[in-house]
Design an enzyme around this catalytic site. Sequence first.
Site, PDB file in Angstrom:
ATOM      1  N   CYS A  35       0.840  -1.194   0.000  1.00 31.01           N
ATOM      2  CA  CYS A  35       0.000   0.000   0.000  1.00 31.01           C
ATOM      3  C   CYS A  35       0.885   1.257   0.000  1.00 31.01           C
ATOM      4  CB  CYS A  35      -0.903  -0.004   1.225  1.00 31.01           C
ATOM      5  SG  CYS A  35      -1.808   1.543   1.411  1.00 31.01           S
ATOM      6  N   CYS A  38       0.307   3.451   3.394  1.00 30.29           N
ATOM      7  CA  CYS A  38       0.619   2.996   4.752  1.00 30.29           C
ATOM      8  C   CYS A  38       1.917   3.650   5.232  1.00 30.29           C
ATOM      9  CB  CYS A  38       0.731   1.468   4.785  1.00 30.29           C
ATOM     10  SG  CYS A  38      -0.854   0.664   5.138  1.00 30.29           S
ATOM     11  N   HIS A  92      -4.810   1.186   7.672  1.00 30.98           N
ATOM     12  CA  HIS A  92      -5.022   0.750   6.291  1.00 30.98           C
ATOM     13  C   HIS A  92      -6.497   0.550   5.925  1.00 30.98           C
ATOM     14  CE1 HIS A  92      -3.966  -0.941   2.442  1.00 30.98           C
ATOM     15  NE2 HIS A  92      -4.684  -2.002   2.707  1.00 30.98           N
ATOM     16  N   ASN A 132     -14.032   9.196  -2.869  1.00 31.11           N
ATOM     17  CA  ASN A 132     -14.685   8.030  -3.453  1.00 31.11           C
ATOM     18  C   ASN A 132     -14.367   6.846  -2.571  1.00 31.11           C
ATOM     19  OD1 ASN A 132     -15.438   9.575  -5.649  1.00 31.11           O
ATOM     20  ND2 ASN A 132     -13.670   8.976  -6.866  1.00 31.11           N
ATOM     21  N   HIS A 143      -6.913   1.972   1.097  1.00 28.87           N
ATOM     22  CA  HIS A 143      -6.528   2.774   2.269  1.00 28.87           C
ATOM     23  C   HIS A 143      -7.347   4.077   2.254  1.00 28.87           C
ATOM     24  CE1 HIS A 143      -3.127   3.718   5.198  1.00 28.87           C
ATOM     25  NE2 HIS A 143      -3.941   4.767   5.262  1.00 28.87           N
ATOM     26  N   HIS A 145      -8.748   7.483   1.915  1.00 25.36           N
ATOM     27  CA  HIS A 145      -8.163   8.714   1.361  1.00 25.36           C
ATOM     28  C   HIS A 145      -9.205   9.525   0.599  1.00 25.36           C
ATOM     29  CE1 HIS A 145      -8.002   6.082  -2.167  1.00 25.36           C
ATOM     30  NE2 HIS A 145      -7.898   7.161  -2.916  1.00 25.36           N
ATOM     31  N   GLN A 147      -9.478  12.960  -2.352  1.00 20.66           N
ATOM     32  CA  GLN A 147      -8.719  13.617  -3.406  1.00 20.66           C
ATOM     33  C   GLN A 147      -9.112  15.081  -3.477  1.00 20.66           C
ATOM     34  OE1 GLN A 147      -8.124  11.316  -7.087  1.00 20.66           O
ATOM     35  NE2 GLN A 147      -9.716   9.957  -6.302  1.00 20.66           N
TER      36      GLN A 147
HETATM   37 ZN    ZN Z   1      -2.464   1.251   3.585  1.00 19.51          ZN
END
Ligand code: ZN
Length: 341
Positions: A35, A38, A92, A132, A143, A145, A147
């Site tokens: 990832c 991470c 994660h 999203n 993971h 997140h 944007q």
């Molecule tokens: Zn991750």
Amino acid sequence: MSEGFNELRWNPLLGCWVIVSSRRAVRPWRAVEKCPFCPGAEETGYGWDVIVLDNKYPALKRDARKSREGVDFYRVEEAYGAAKVVVETPEHTGDLDTVPFSNLVKYVELLASLTEEECRDSRIEYVLPFRNKGEVIGVSLTHPHSQVYVLPFVPPRVKREYEMMRQHRAERGGCLICDILELERKEGARLVYENRAFTAFLPFFAMWPYEVHVYPRRHIESLTGLEPEEKALLADALKVVTAAYNALFGFSLPYMMVFHQKPCRGYEGFHMHVEFYPVHRSADKLKYPAGIEWGGWVFTYDALPEEKAEELRRAAVKAVENLKRSGYKPRGEVSSGQAGE
Ligand code: ZN
Ligand code: ZN
Ligand code: FE
């Protein structure tokens, strides 16, 4: 090797820009071995709780190059701007409801400061943060997140909202978003959650089955106008709404979340807000925008919004219990669904 092309092509039929980037197709798809978000990954390092990264495969960039010149009304421009990633937690897995509250507050603060910084560039017109979540929405990295797209133009949807706000003001003398809030709160039937500064509700005019809008009750134009306490209360509202979504069917519900705020310049009187569009219409069925939706921009809603809002309120009650068990005390109350609160 060529760095690829990032350009805007004008769609003369709809009057909007399409962002074309020739290297985006090679971005990793889920099954990357490690990832990249991470802690300890090349891009992230250690010792952070919330982190802003540059998108490795940005659709827009400040040194964008175009592949060709335009011809006649087939306009081509450089896709000048930026694409950022905000990783909300070193953990994660999870969603905004499991991210520690202090991270969420920091997340809102970061989005506000990004907006302010990017808007200083006179070629930038708009900062669009969005999130999203879920494979069905095509999220390539699991993971948690968000944007942020930094755009050299104002998105058509925001322009349309502003045009309707402007018309409403001309005809009625008030702010459309403030007036929507008033109608929703007067009726009560579609309210989901409310704290001291924000109201979350399934709008009368929802297009997605479980669409939720989160509006600040004070007339605030953009994230940069939020007081510190309001940032925390926005974080609270986002936490409870996502927790309600995840309690709705007993699995982590995919959704799109979008921040609509005032463009960098002009658009006085815009009222900022957040919109969630989950794509499910039931536990095992998706609402796929198909012929009528894409081909006509006509949305069909296969239930009554008031019924769906009631489902969301029940989920929110469960969600609040779950949050309390995990040690978080929500700042507001799940709505009773009654008029005149
Ligand atoms: Zn991750
Ligand atoms: Zn307003
Ligand atoms: Fe909006």
